[in-house]
Design a protein around this motif. Structure first.
Motif, short mmCIF file in Angstrom:
data_model
loop_
_atom_site.label_atom_id
_atom_site.label_comp_id
_atom_site.label_asym_id
_atom_site.label_seq_id
_atom_site.Cartn_x
_atom_site.Cartn_y
_atom_site.Cartn_z
N SER A 27 9.43 -7.10 -0.01
CA SER A 27 10.13 -6.26 -0.87
C SER A 27 9.83 -6.07 -2.38
N LEU A 28 9.29 -7.29 -2.73
CA LEU A 28 8.62 -7.29 -4.19
C LEU A 28 7.62 -6.33 -4.28
N SER A 29 6.64 -6.50 -3.22
CA SER A 29 5.28 -5.61 -3.04
C SER A 29 5.41 -4.19 -2.48
N ALA A 30 6.22 -4.08 -1.39
CA ALA A 30 6.16 -2.70 -0.93
C ALA A 30 7.05 -1.90 -1.29
N CYS A 31 8.31 -2.18 -1.97
CA CYS A 31 9.32 -1.44 -2.17
C CYS A 31 9.07 -0.66 -3.60
N PRO A 32 8.28 -0.99 -4.49
CA PRO A 32 7.63 -0.20 -5.66
C PRO A 32 6.78 0.75 -5.12
N VAL A 33 5.97 0.40 -4.26
CA VAL A 33 5.01 1.24 -3.44
C VAL A 33 5.84 2.50 -3.03
N GLY A 34 6.80 2.25 -2.23
CA GLY A 34 7.65 3.08 -1.57
C GLY A 34 8.16 4.26 -2.67
N VAL A 35 8.78 3.71 -3.83
CA VAL A 35 9.11 4.42 -4.96
C VAL A 35 8.19 5.52 -5.23
N PHE A 36 7.16 5.25 -5.57
CA PHE A 36 6.15 6.26 -6.08
C PHE A 36 5.54 7.09 -4.75
N LEU A 37 5.65 6.52 -3.55
CA LEU A 37 5.59 7.64 -2.43
C LEU A 37 6.54 8.76 -2.35
N THR A 38 7.84 8.25 -2.54
CA THR A 38 8.95 9.14 -2.52
C THR A 38 9.01 10.00 -3.75
N LEU A 39 8.49 9.69 -4.97
CA LEU A 39 8.46 10.56 -5.99
C LEU A 39 7.13 11.74 -6.01
N ARG A 40 6.35 11.09 -5.14
CA ARG A 40 5.20 12.09 -4.86
C ARG A 40 5.28 13.09 -3.59
N ARG A 41 6.42 12.78 -3.18
CA ARG A 41 6.79 13.60 -1.75
C ARG A 41 5.76 13.20 -0.86
N MET A 42 5.32 11.85 -0.63
CA MET A 42 4.39 11.22 0.26
C MET A 42 5.12 10.33 1.25
N SER A 43 6.22 10.57 1.53
CA SER A 43 7.02 9.51 2.48
C SER A 43 6.35 9.73 3.71
N LEU A 44 6.14 10.79 4.41
CA LEU A 44 5.57 10.93 5.52
C LEU A 44 4.39 10.53 5.65
N THR A 45 3.45 10.35 4.44
CA THR A 45 2.31 9.97 4.48
C THR A 45 2.29 8.41 4.64
N GLY A 46 3.16 7.77 4.20
CA GLY A 46 3.35 6.32 4.35
C GLY A 46 3.49 5.95 6.07
N ASP A 47 4.40 6.61 6.68
CA ASP A 47 4.77 6.74 8.09
C ASP A 47 3.42 6.91 9.01
N ALA A 48 2.54 7.93 8.57
CA ALA A 48 1.29 8.04 9.22
C ALA A 48 0.32 6.94 8.89
N MET A 49 0.41 6.33 7.66
CA MET A 49 -0.73 5.30 7.37
C MET A 49 -0.30 4.11 8.28
N ALA A 50 1.16 3.80 8.54
CA ALA A 50 1.46 2.93 9.10
C ALA A 50 0.86 2.98 10.62
N HIS A 51 1.00 4.02 11.19
CA HIS A 51 0.27 4.12 12.57
C HIS A 51 -1.27 4.22 12.65
N ALA A 52 -1.83 4.43 11.44
CA ALA A 52 -3.17 4.63 11.28
C ALA A 52 -3.81 3.18 11.39
N ILE A 53 -3.15 2.12 10.90
CA ILE A 53 -3.52 0.85 10.96
C ILE A 53 -3.84 0.09 12.41
N LEU A 54 -3.36 0.65 13.36
CA LEU A 54 -3.03 0.01 14.75
C LEU A 54 -4.25 -0.06 15.29
N PRO A 55 -5.32 1.03 15.46
CA PRO A 55 -6.55 0.67 16.14
C PRO A 55 -7.33 -0.59 15.42
#
Length: 289
Positions: A27-55
């Protein structure tokens, strides 16, 4: 009674203490990153990157089994390759970054699921996709702690540049040559935190603790620093309540944490000062005699 429900699980069981420690650090680490993702309108980019690490994580699993460091290193490499590949396609072709990111993550997700299925069982696949926060060991907690330290240091160094890029990225690029560097450094922080959340919440849900508290906090304030603090608080509360729901109701721990964060988001949508209800309430007019 309340003590038994809310505190006893964390005082009597070591696995609950480890799970809470890991979730709070996330929470301390990821939530601030999430704030900047939402402010930059990149929320779906975060979701895409979550899937991208799978391989990459799947490659580590195929070679070494369910070992945290090989899977982490593989996830970092895969996430970095997808971020760089999608960015290169967006800058060198007519395709926008959202479309290229979607294409890369769909390919990555499919490849990762196939790789895990080649060797592992359905249980292994569920572990990779949804995590096992109740089984965090010392190595996993060390990894999350290291990512928290790197993220905190990066925010101390890049805070003003990140805020400037959220408000006016063109201005930052015009007055400084660091715009592209800041953008890719931020994507690196996204990948790092998704990899840290991978062991606890899996590739499919690690983005939930990053985005949902941040999205909820945005309904309560417009200032960046209070938004970050509130997002961390919502993330921490969601982590604790999700673990308690998992313990008392025998629910999967990762989805329970994400659902708790989702409940906080829905409550914010309805009752926050910038939500649905409060702006539509009739306001009293103050008349002077």
């Amino acid at each position: 009674m309340m003590w038994t429900l809310l505190v006893t699980p964390f005082t009597e069981f070591a696995f609950m203490q480890r799970a809470l420690a890991g979730a709070l650090m996330l929470s301390l680490s990821a939530c601030p990153v999430g704030v900047f993702l939402t402010l930059r309108r990149m929320s779906l980019t975060g979701d895409a990157m979550a899937h991208a690490i799978l391989p990459g994580a799947a490659a580590g699993f195929l070679i070494f089994g369910l070992e945290i460091w090989p899977m982490t290193l593989g996830g970092l490499i895969a996430g970095a390759l997808v971020a760089l590949g999608a960015g290169a396609v967006a800058r060198l072709t007519v395709q926008h970054e959202d479309a290229s990111m979607a294409a890369f993550y769909l390919i990555s997700l499919s490849v990762g699921v196939v790789m895990v299925s080649l060797r592992g069982s359905s249980v292994d696949l569920m572990h990779v996709l949804f995590g096992t926060v109740l089984a965090l060991d010392d190595a996993a907690l060390l990894l999350i702690g290291l990512v928290l330290a790197v993220t905190a240091l990066a925010f101390c160094v890049l805070w003003r540049a990140l805020v400037a890029e959220c408000l006016d990225p063109l201005f930052l690029r015009s007055v400084s040559g660091w715009g592209t560097v800041v953008h890719f450094a931020f994507l690196g922080l996204v990948v790092l935190n998704l990899v840290a959340g991978f062991q606890a919440l899996g590739t499919l849900l690690s983005v939930g603790l990053m985005i949902l508290p941040a999205a909820a906090a945005r309904f309560w304030t417009q200032s960046v620093l209070p938004m970050v603090a509130l997002a961390v608080g919502i993330g921490a509360l969601s982590s604790a309540s999700g673990l308690l729901l998992s313990y008392h109701l025998s629910l999967p721990s990762g989805p329970a944490i994400t659902l708790s964060a989702g409940a906080a988001y829905l409550l914010s949508v309805i009752f926050a000062p910038r939500g649905l209800l409060v702006p539509r309430l009739p306001r009293r007019s103050h008349r002077t005699a």
